[in-house]
Write an enzyme that holds these catalytic residues in place. Sequence first.
Site, PDB file in Angstrom:
ATOM      1  N   ARG A  49       0.785  -1.221   0.000  1.00 40.30           N
ATOM      2  CA  ARG A  49       0.000   0.000   0.000  1.00 40.30           C
ATOM      3  C   ARG A  49       0.824   1.282   0.000  1.00 40.30           C
ATOM      4  NH1 ARG A  49      -4.809  -0.317   4.330  1.00 40.30           N
ATOM      5  NH2 ARG A  49      -4.865  -2.522   3.837  1.00 40.30           N
ATOM      6  N   HIS A  95      -7.976  -4.116  -7.823  1.00 38.54           N
ATOM      7  CA  HIS A  95      -7.745  -3.411  -6.553  1.00 38.54           C
ATOM      8  C   HIS A  95      -8.980  -3.508  -5.661  1.00 38.54           C
ATOM      9  CE1 HIS A  95      -5.040  -0.751  -4.371  1.00 38.54           C
ATOM     10  NE2 HIS A  95      -6.063   0.025  -4.033  1.00 38.54           N
ATOM     11  N   TYR A 139     -17.879  12.843 -13.947  1.00 34.76           N
ATOM     12  CA  TYR A 139     -17.772  14.011 -14.824  1.00 34.76           C
ATOM     13  C   TYR A 139     -16.423  14.099 -15.537  1.00 34.76           C
ATOM     14  CZ  TYR A 139     -21.829  15.543 -12.130  1.00 34.76           C
ATOM     15  OH  TYR A 139     -23.047  15.623 -11.526  1.00 34.76           O
TER      16      TYR A 139
END
Length: 885
Positions: A49, A95, A139
């Site tokens: 990570r 993931h 968007y």
Amino acid sequence: MADENNPQLPLTPPPGDGGPGAANIQPVNIEEEMRRSYLDYSMSVIIGRALPDVRDGLKPVHRRLLYHMYDMGLLHNRKYVKCAKVVGEAMGKYHPHGDAALYDALVRMAQTFSLRYPLVDGQGNFGSVDGDPPAAMRYTECRLTTIAEDLNVDIDKQTVDFVPTYDDSNIEPVVLPSRIPNLLVNGSNGIAVGMATNIPPHNLTEIVDATITLVNNPNSQLADLLKFVQGPDFPTAGIIHGKSGITEAYKTGRGRFMMRAKAAIENITKDRQAIIVTEIPYQVNKARLIERIADLVNNKHIDDVSDIRDESDRDGMRIVVELKRGGEPQLVLNQLFKHTQMQESFSMILLAVVNGQPKEMGLVQAIKYFIDHRVDVVRRRTAHLLAKAQEREHILEGYQIALDHLDNVIVIIRASGNRAEARENLVVYFAGKKIDINVTGRPPKLDPEKPFTALQAEAILELQLHRLTKLSIDEITKELAQTRESIAEYESILASEKKLRGVIVKELEEVKKNYGDARRTRIEEEAAEIHLEDLIADEQVAVTVSHGGYLKRTPISTYRMQRRGGTGRTGMKTRDEDFVEHLFIASTHAYILIFTNTGRVYWLKVYEIPDVGAAGKGKHVGNLVGLQPGETVRTMLAVRSLEEEGKYIFFATRNGTVKKTDLKEFAHVRSIGIIAINIEKGDELVTATLTDGEQIVFLASHDGQAIRFDENDVRSMGRNATGVRGMRLDENDYIVGMATTPKDIKKAEAAVESAKAKAGVPEATATDETIPIKGSLILSVTENGFGKRTPADEYRLQGRGGSGVINVKTTARNGKVVGIAQVGEDSEVMLISQYGKIIRMDSSTIRESGRQAQGVRLLQIEPGDRVAAAVVIPPEEENGGPLLQ
């Protein structure tokens, strides 16, 4: 249960008949289990990570996103795709974490102010340097940049290992092939368990040049690489202040250096300036920076700022800090660096995952690990290309053999019952064995080392008829020759370490050519912090103090521009009831010690006193120092150096206490002031003066007594001391003034005049370099407006602590003594009454008389009025022309 006698929990299951799962119970030591579980968690965070891999400089989340986008075909020349689609598919395939983590990582790779070389080409709102959040992923759109494609290039050529994804439904790369030294070029930061990494971005051209140097000469040292790598190169540009921390970080993996904003000073009007900030330190929020500056200005921590504006646009950053009229831009800029994020430290920690383990390393090691990765990638790629070329050579050789026996091949194929039979017949025929098909022409030439294979036979069966033309036959022959050249090249690369490294260098040079650019961040040598004193010229100025407490400074050159006998000019504009009480000729770097009635002392640098022009009023002392409630200023002294040996401050209080303290004791005065003399209850400080330890002290009381004693009778004491008795006073009597005269007045006057001549200051004017000689006559003034001058020598010298001798014979006619002053024949005196009545006169007009005299009338006092103060006006004569008017 555990207790004192049995601290360990039992490791055996409790007795009982047990249930169906009793046989599976395993005793576990909780200490060992916690240790193992925490280590597993820690390593999961470190490797999976928080920390980047040293080879491609990516954390798993970034690697998965870039690989997935490459796999989707989102190249730089393809259309944009919604970020929501990329994040959703990456989360489902690779993931198994929240979409917010994936989208945040994707956004950062698209931000031009976060990455030196962005890896994602974003379309839409991806946040700003003001800290504005990006638009929702539904968007925004994205695709890879060309440099990100070079991170994935050759991934389909068995250059890296693949492992199953979290659900075994797909495979993902352990690391990307990465032609770019991305760890150093784009940097990284992350916090793991018990460790953290913070790697700044660098200029690609510099890092590639250093990498090429290390590829060509693996024994190169850090000094060799630093010829190319100047230091970090931030996307927001700015300035790195000092090089020492950078070198230390490159050497050990840890170092700290300062980042500064790029600022310039511009003239916005004829007499006003502004600080223009065009670049800020890396990862500084511009909006918060501006808010911080505004807070400092509103809270009066930074003066001289009149306005702050953000004029940034799409063409670049521009923060305007307008200064007040007369503001010192360098001082304000220094304050901005000191109190805001316009100057930020960067703690560099070059920590990355190496062979599955976190490791801290220097610059040379980091580049070597990348080179080792590229050596492995190029070797594996070359081996893959060699295998493919050999397969192709095998097919082309089959074509060539078939074309040499084309007629028989056609007959065999036509006579075969199906595709499989045709393949078998071709293999048997070219093996030189007999088949049941009639063929004509010469038998095939056998090659035991290269037997005809089924793979070649299959290729012949798939051969299209147009490939049988003469042109196509020539193309096959030509392709075979090229393939054999490629095979020879691949084999030579794999056989020669030098040639393999040459391939790496060639690819790095291509990377530099494609993506190299000019450096953005400028590196400057570390400079000492700028203080206001560094910006002020060391020159002599006239410091004037009015009776009402207003201070100002004026260059003495202002007063030296008149001819001898001129009419002079106004030295200070005062109110009608105010007048100039003190005049110091002092250096701008000197101190003004301000003593109050409570025994505290404050200090000002002379340059902190406003320079408001010869006719200006100045600023009140209460606005320059933080006087406490109830404090009033009693004395001001000009001192060049607070560390000077042989200088003392001599104090006198209302109740007759005196004290002498070394000047050095006042070297560290705080803004809130410090204790200069301990004042007992019911007492207060009357005055203080600067001495050289060899003065004669004169004290005068309200009832008309006076004492004159040697300064050496009072030993030097600390600041917190109360002092000793200077004069014994009758009940209700108190000290009204103090004067000091040298033991040898003529000798002292000669020394002072010599010092003044060197400094070029007016005669009889106090300077910060000398103990002033104020005159040898003592002027005593009474409350009813009477006064007299008496030579100091008329007062006999006695030991301190006595009652003294008569100074003024006080009666109902002349009243009690309100003040004394030292005067000479050319001194001017000003008296002010409680009703505000003021008179100014030459001291020579006051009759000189003995100690027992009552004095002559100086000021006509109205009934009920009394003289409040009597002061000597500062010297006005300079070459015959008055300083003050």
